[in-house]
Design an enzyme around this catalytic site. Sequence first.
Site, PDB file in Angstrom:
ATOM      1  NE  ARG A 106       5.090   3.903   3.818  1.00  0.00           N
ATOM      2  CZ  ARG A 106       6.134   4.065   4.400  1.00  0.00           C
ATOM      3  NH1 ARG A 106       6.298   5.246   5.003  1.00  0.00           N
ATOM      4  NH2 ARG A 106       6.940   2.907   4.793  1.00  0.00           N
TER       5      ARG A 106
ATOM      6  CE  LYS B  10      27.577  -1.041   4.535  1.00  0.00           C
ATOM      7  NZ  LYS B  10      27.476  -0.214   5.906  1.00  0.00           N
TER       8      LYS B  10
ATOM      9  N   GLY C  90      11.374  -1.041   0.399  1.00  0.00           N
ATOM     10  CA  GLY C  90      12.384  -0.300   0.168  1.00  0.00           C
ATOM     11  C   GLY C  90      12.676  -0.382  -1.462  1.00  0.00           C
TER      12      GLY C  90
ATOM     13  N   GLY D 276      11.256  -1.883   7.005  1.00  0.00           N
ATOM     14  CA  GLY D 276      11.582  -2.226   8.158  1.00  0.00           C
ATOM     15  C   GLY D 276      10.645  -3.266   8.720  1.00  0.00           C
TER      16      GLY D 276
HETATM   17  P1  AMP Z   1      20.163  -2.290   0.772  1.00  0.00           P
HETATM   18  O1  AMP Z   1      19.270  -0.931   1.169  1.00  0.00           O
HETATM   19  O2  AMP Z   1      20.724  -3.056   1.358  1.00  0.00           O
HETATM   20  O3  AMP Z   1      18.889  -3.214  -0.004  1.00  0.00           O
HETATM   21  O4  AMP Z   1      20.872  -1.825  -0.637  1.00  0.00           O
HETATM   22  C1  AMP Z   1      20.411  -1.171  -1.713  1.00  0.00           C
HETATM   23  C2  AMP Z   1      21.673  -0.808  -2.306  1.00  0.00           C
HETATM   24  O5  AMP Z   1      22.656  -1.433  -2.912  1.00  0.00           O
HETATM   25  C3  AMP Z   1      21.341   0.019  -3.592  1.00  0.00           C
HETATM   26  O6  AMP Z   1      21.586   1.560  -3.540  1.00  0.00           O
HETATM   27  C4  AMP Z   1      22.357  -0.453  -4.689  1.00  0.00           C
HETATM   28  O7  AMP Z   1      22.932   0.739  -5.353  1.00  0.00           O
HETATM   29  C5  AMP Z   1      23.406  -1.085  -3.926  1.00  0.00           C
HETATM   30  N1  AMP Z   1      23.900  -2.072  -4.679  1.00  0.00           N
HETATM   31  C6  AMP Z   1      23.523  -2.964  -5.237  1.00  0.00           C
HETATM   32  N2  AMP Z   1      24.227  -3.825  -6.006  1.00  0.00           N
HETATM   33  C7  AMP Z   1      25.444  -3.185  -5.758  1.00  0.00           C
HETATM   34  C8  AMP Z   1      26.759  -3.738  -6.247  1.00  0.00           C
HETATM   35  N3  AMP Z   1      27.123  -4.713  -6.844  1.00  0.00           N
HETATM   36  N4  AMP Z   1      28.067  -2.797  -5.727  1.00  0.00           N
HETATM   37  C9  AMP Z   1      27.519  -1.778  -4.797  1.00  0.00           C
HETATM   38  N5  AMP Z   1      26.165  -1.372  -4.436  1.00  0.00           N
HETATM   39  C10 AMP Z   1      25.361  -2.166  -4.825  1.00  0.00           C
END
Ligand code: AMP
Length: 422
Positions: A38, A225, A379, A402
């Site tokens: 950054r 999620k 991210g 974000g």
């Molecule tokens: P996000 O911050 O919502 O983009 O989520 C990222 C996180 O999702 C990372 O820490 C990954 O380890 C997790 N992730 C990706 N695939 C899976 C999976 N199949 N099961 C559980 N966690 C996951």
Amino acid sequence: MSISKKTIKDIDVSGKRVLMRVDFNVPIKNGVIQDDTRIKAALPSIQYLLDNGAKSIVLMSHLGDPKKDSKKNKEKAEKSGKEFDEASYIDGHHRLAPIGSHLSGLLKKPVEVTKSCIGEEIAQLVNNSSNGAIILLENTRFHKEETSKEASERETLAKELIKYGEVYVNDAFGTAHRAHASTETVAKYLPAVAGFLMEKELEFLEEKIVKSPAKPFVAIVGGAKVSSKITVIEKLLEKVDRIIIGGGMAFTFLKSMGKEIGGSLCEDDQLDVAKTTLEKAKEKNVEFILQTDAIVASEFSNDAETKTVDIDSIPSNMMGLDIGPKSIELFKKALSDAKTIFWNGPVGVFELEKFSRGTIEIANTLAGASGAITVIGGGDSVSAVNKAGVADKMSHISTGGGASMELVEGKVLPGVAALNDK
Ligand code: AMP
């Protein structure tokens, strides 16, 4: 294609005192910068101001949130029975002095770091400066007015800050989704324009992804999620030809289709949302692509025993932690003719070597997609692209997770809205 806001190229900065918001909110541990992306991203604007004769450049940024972060860490320390020295924690994690030294090294020029972001000392420094002196103000979030919900409190701080500039440049895309004193309020009082980083972020995210993406447009949304990405997915369905859903969230969609997903991550309260989203995609003629096989294991560990199984055969005591080889091929094919690719979120637990292959293959596929505009929306996908060593092959990697999500969701970013129109 150009953005609708004025940029530093649209104003005369020669002989002027410039007040500039940057995003120097870098990961820092005990005064040591862990990643300077950054800081480097702000250099083109700073250099332009220097080359074009700005009298002084007063930089302002936040660095974490001293109050919130120290409260969190104090509680953590107390729970594990450790001592917590708040003053030294704040010194090591929230003061901008190490960033000033680093910036000075990058610019090969002195950078004066002030003790506060307001006060007589700064006014004097600015008044006595010439020939592009660079002054970096201390963390704006030491003042509660910076992030206050009360507009009048933000005004109070903004009115102090504007004393240090005749023009305002906002190059802090990463905080443009926040209406703070230094990101939004100050823009009311000075000619306010975008810096080059802000311009590039808007050019790619707003113009080339949201407003007029070249077709076919394929999005890959992964991560843990459904609930945290559903608004982005819904908005993307209005624009894309295909959407690839990967990572933990894919299993909620698969379960909503009646599949057995074993112990894989699932948000049961999102099953209806997932079902409706699948129906919406069908109505809009958007191909909704989910994995057809998975790497499964019974625990989150590099030592776990793994199996590659078809998506209909996930054992009840195992969970899907990465996409399998058939899915990699399927996703590659879906990306092969794309002219625009937007990616946010890993397609597996890529932090663990054993489950990182799918995500790294996606990064490599984007790197090889020479006919396409490839935009990484902040991210974890940024870490994945760096891990794969292909960051320089992407058209654009956003510096604001974000902010980029909010932009794609169709929200107005207050820090952008406050800038002067062309
Ligand atoms: P996000 O911050 O919502 O983009 O989520 C990222 C996180 O999702 C990372 O820490 C990954 O380890 C997790 N992730 C990706 N695939 C899976 C999976 N199949 N099961 C559980 N966690 C996951």
